[in-house]
Write an enzyme that holds these catalytic residues in place. Structure first.
Site, short mmCIF file in Angstrom:
data_model
loop_
_atom_site.label_atom_id
_atom_site.label_comp_id
_atom_site.label_asym_id
_atom_site.label_seq_id
_atom_site.Cartn_x
_atom_site.Cartn_y
_atom_site.Cartn_z
N SER A 83 0.84 -1.20 0.00
CA SER A 83 0.00 0.00 0.00
C SER A 83 0.87 1.25 0.00
CB SER A 83 -0.97 -0.04 1.18
OG SER A 83 -1.94 0.98 1.05
N HIS A 188 -8.82 1.21 -0.54
CA HIS A 188 -8.62 0.26 -1.64
C HIS A 188 -9.94 -0.35 -2.13
CE1 HIS A 188 -4.30 0.54 -1.37
NE2 HIS A 188 -4.36 0.33 -0.06
#
Length: 764
Positions: A83, A188
């Site tokens: 991430s 996400h």
């Protein structure tokens, strides 16, 4: 193989970075100036409530990870990050410098921190297929997979209430643990679309260098394509983190557990244990999958181009620049890419602004809008863009209403709009010539046009009009009326009316159904023939529009000699397009064969046609029926009872008398008198109302009239949809007008490079 991994959120802790900040005082000072606070104080002293806020966590992790990387005595062969950790990987690979990476992470953290109402939960004990089945079988439309951490440790994300309520469903399916995480956003997932959109606008100004070593992408679980770094990092905000697949790919390439090193805050490792669990629970990717991917990549790669030792660099096909560099310089662009106007604001303020920020040119779709609405749009665009940023406004011809052209010219001059796309002109009108004249200046004996005209046309004789000075009769009328000065009139005789000609081949909306392979060479020859008449004026450029939705089509018109590309239909199916989501859903499913020619609402009496979407719609057939009735009968009263009943029950869904009352309410007394005196004209006015209604219903997304939507569209969109199928761009909700433009340019360059290499190989 040395692989460095950088952890994401969850790795932060009070005291992280101890010893690093003292070792890199210059970089720490740069970080403090960028962030506006002391990064060392935040990391070392907290408080923890501040450190765990996303807008602070992400910059803190980036700085600590980047400094820890610099402290390492060895350098990796491959890097990847989880991430936000992917930004530290970009820094480690040289794709961004320290400050640029920090600015990206700071903005990303700010945008993601704004998200509210979201939640995440870690699930242990179920694999990806089992989790997908729970989501599917229980219609959990607000729950998405966010992180594939290991084969059986997966994080879901979505609406907070939905995440909490889903726990019994996953536990009953076999989950051993279901831990709701303390976050405020649905990271996400599609819930982060606004953050992704805002981040894309920000990242457009950040320069990415070609990485010096492979970086594994969270989005694809494969090494980043350097040409698509920007696109992938924007996409990462809404796409799931495919960490497990990334590790399995590396294992398939020969990596062992011992090859992985976690680079981040001191303390218990976060991502290194995921490697061991992935290796134990699933192992490497199937060698057959890896072999198939490598074979596909090898087939797609262009063959090497032999370079003769004596050949000058310009003679060797290499990294292609798409379009004319002179065009870009003349119009203040980074890319020779233009988005043509689409009426009634479908080419919206947002579309024009995004294109300008990306160094492309967009024209606001002023056609069909009131002068007041156009003025508001211009003010909105100018408020968003810096001075001199390139943008334009559509200037459509109004043969029967010249006052509308005059009003538009007044507005453009008053607001300082320096560029227009002139379309549907059959002649040079006084209002357009006046716009040109008031923007002319003389510098060192040369005339320069500050009010620039891009003429969109499809006939060589119209091109010749715009490649010539304004007609003398028009200039004399303007001069004698005082609309322009004698000096401006003299200058008008020394310059062409247009700075660029967009050759419009078969396209959406109004079309002459022309072929680029005949039109472009013909108009280029007209341009070249008149160029000698203006030796002291800037070059006149010729672009290509209509049918451009794939790299192959773009490469073809460039090979014909086009200086720039113009797209239209593909932009109507983007987030920024000013039409309804219902229309975009229809367009997303369109194929090349799903278009038809229908009568033009404005000029059906003359046989004018527009190209529209036909799939699932009755508009083309009903429009043809109206025109057939118009040609058959001399008045509304003469229409046979069966046809009239069909018109009132299905087409208009109200009596024709009621339609006339609505039309009449918008007409002047003189126009009403003319219609009552000329029944055929009255019939045309009533029939024209259907066309207007169909456009309005489509723009508004009125599903009660869905089958009657009039959606101007060309087959380029069908080709584009086919090209991007099985990619994130398959959904219009992932399409941004600037991003698809950049993708089209990049892939066009590859097509050209491959084609030239193949041709050269055949010649040898």
């Amino acid at each position: 193989m040395k692989i460095f991994m950088f952890p994401g959120q969850g790795a932060q802790r009070i005291g992280m970075g101890a010893g690093l900040f003292e070792a890199f005082p210059d970089l720490v000072a740069q970080a403090d100036r960028t962030l506006g606070y002391s990064i060392a104080d935040l990391c070392l002293a907290g408080p923890i409530e501040r450190l765990t806020r996303t807008n602070h966590t992400q910059p803190a992790l980036y700085v600590v990870s980047a400094l820890k990387f610099l402290q390492m005595e060895t350098r990796p062969d491959i890097v990847l990050g989880h991430s936000v950790g992917e930004y530290a990987a970009l820094f480690a690979a040289g794709a961004v410098d320290f400050v640029a990476g920090l600015k990206l992470v700071q903005r990303r953290g700010e945008l993601m921190d704004r998200a509210t109402g979201g939640g995440m939960a870690a699930i242990i004990g179920l694999d990806a297929d089992q989790i997908a089945a729970v989501i599917r079988d229980n219609s959990l439309s607000d729950v998405f997979v966010a992180n594939y951490n290991t084969p059986r440790q997966i994080v879901v994300s979505g609406a907070k209430d939905a995440i909490v309520a889903a726990e019994p469903l996953f536990r009953s399916a076999g989950a051993s643990h279901y831990v709701v995480l303390q976050v405020g956003g649905a990271f996400h997932t599609p819930f982060m679309e606004q953050a992704r959109r805002d981040f894309a606008a920000f990242v457009a100004d950040i320069a990415f260098a070609t990485p010096t070593l492979p970086i594994i992408s969270n989005v694809t679980a494969r090494p980043h394509d350097p040409a698509r770094l920007r696109e992938r990092m924007v996409e990462q905000i809404t796409a799931p983190v495919r960490w497990c697949d990334s590790i399995r790919w590396l294992l398939a390439k020969g990596a062992r557990f011992e090859d992985f090193t976690e680079i981040g805050p001191d303390g218990p490792p976060v991502v290194k244990p995921m490697v061991k669990r992935t290796e134990t629970e699933a192992g490497p990717l199937d060698p057959a999958i890896l072999a198939a991917e490598e074979a596909q990549a090898a087939a797609a790669a262009p063959p090497p181009v032999p370079v003769p030792a004596s050949a000058p660099p310009a003679a060797v096909p290499g990294r292609f620049r798409i379009g004319s560099a002179a065009f870009c310089q003349s119009f203040g662009l980074r890319h020779a890419y233009v988005a043509g106007a689409m009426y009634q604001g479908i080419s919206s303020v947002e579309m024009v602004v995004r294109l300008a920020r990306a160094g492309m040119l967009g024209f606001f779709g002023a056609g069909g809008l009131s002068i007041a609405a156009v003025g508001q749009a211009i003010a909105a665009i100018q408020a968003e863009l810096p001075d001199r940023a390139p943008f334009g406004v559509n200037y459509i011809a109004h043969v029967n209403h010249p006052a509308l052209e005059e009003q538009l010219t007044d507005l453009l001059v008053q607001t300082g709009v320096r560029m227009v796309e002139a379309s549907a002109f059959m002649d040079v009108t006084p209002a357009l010539a006046r716009y040109r004249a008031v923007g002319l200046v003389e510098e060192n004996g040369r005339i320069r046009a500050t009010n620039r005209i891009v003429a969109k046309l499809s006939r060589p004789e119209i091109a010749e009009l715009f490649l010539s000075p304004a007609p003398e009769r028009v200039v004399a009328r303007l001069r004698d009326s005082g609309a322009i000065t004698a000096q401006q009139a003299e200058w008008l005789g020394r310059v062409p009316m247009a700075d660029a000609i967009t050759v419009e081949s078969d396209s959406g909306g109004h079309t002459d159904q022309g072929m680029p392979f005949t039109l472009i060479p013909a108009i280029l020859r007209v341009r070249d023939a008149v160029a000698a008449r203006f030796p002291d004026f800037e070059p006149i450029f010729v672009g290509a529009g209509g049918g451009i939705g794939t790299p192959e089509a773009a490469a073809a018109v460039l090979m014909l000699g086009a200086d720039y590309l113009v797209t239209g239909s593909i932009n109507q199916c983007t987030i920024e397009a000013g039409t309804s989501p219902v229309v975009k859903d229809l367009l997303e499913g369109a194929a090349v064969q799903d278009m038809a020619y229908a009568p033009s609402g404005e000029m059906f009496e003359l046989g004018s046609k527009v190209q529209v979407l036909k799939k699932g719609l009755f508009f083309p057939a009903r429009a043809d029926k109206l025109v057939a009735l118009y040609r058959q009968y001399e008045s509304l009263d003469a229409i046979d009872p069966a046809s009239r009943r069909q018109l009132e029950d299905r087409t208009f869904q109200r009596p024709l008398a009621a339609v006339w009352d609505q039309v009449k309410a918008r007409l002047s007394p003189e126009e009403i008198e003319r219609a009552e005196r000329m029944p055929k004209h009255k019939m045309a006015l009533v029939f024209r109302r259907y066309f207007k209604d169909c456009s309005r219903w489509a723009l508004d997304g009125d599903t009660s009239h869905k089958v009657d939507f009039q959606i101007h569209c060309g087959p380029a969109l069908g080709a584009f949809n086919q090209w991007v199928a099985d990619t994130p761009l398959a959904s219009w909700r992932n399409r941004h007008v600037d991003e698809i433009g950049l993708k089209l340019l990049a892939e066009t360059a590859r097509v050209l490079e491959t084609s030239f290499a193949r041709l050269e190989g055949q010649a040898r």
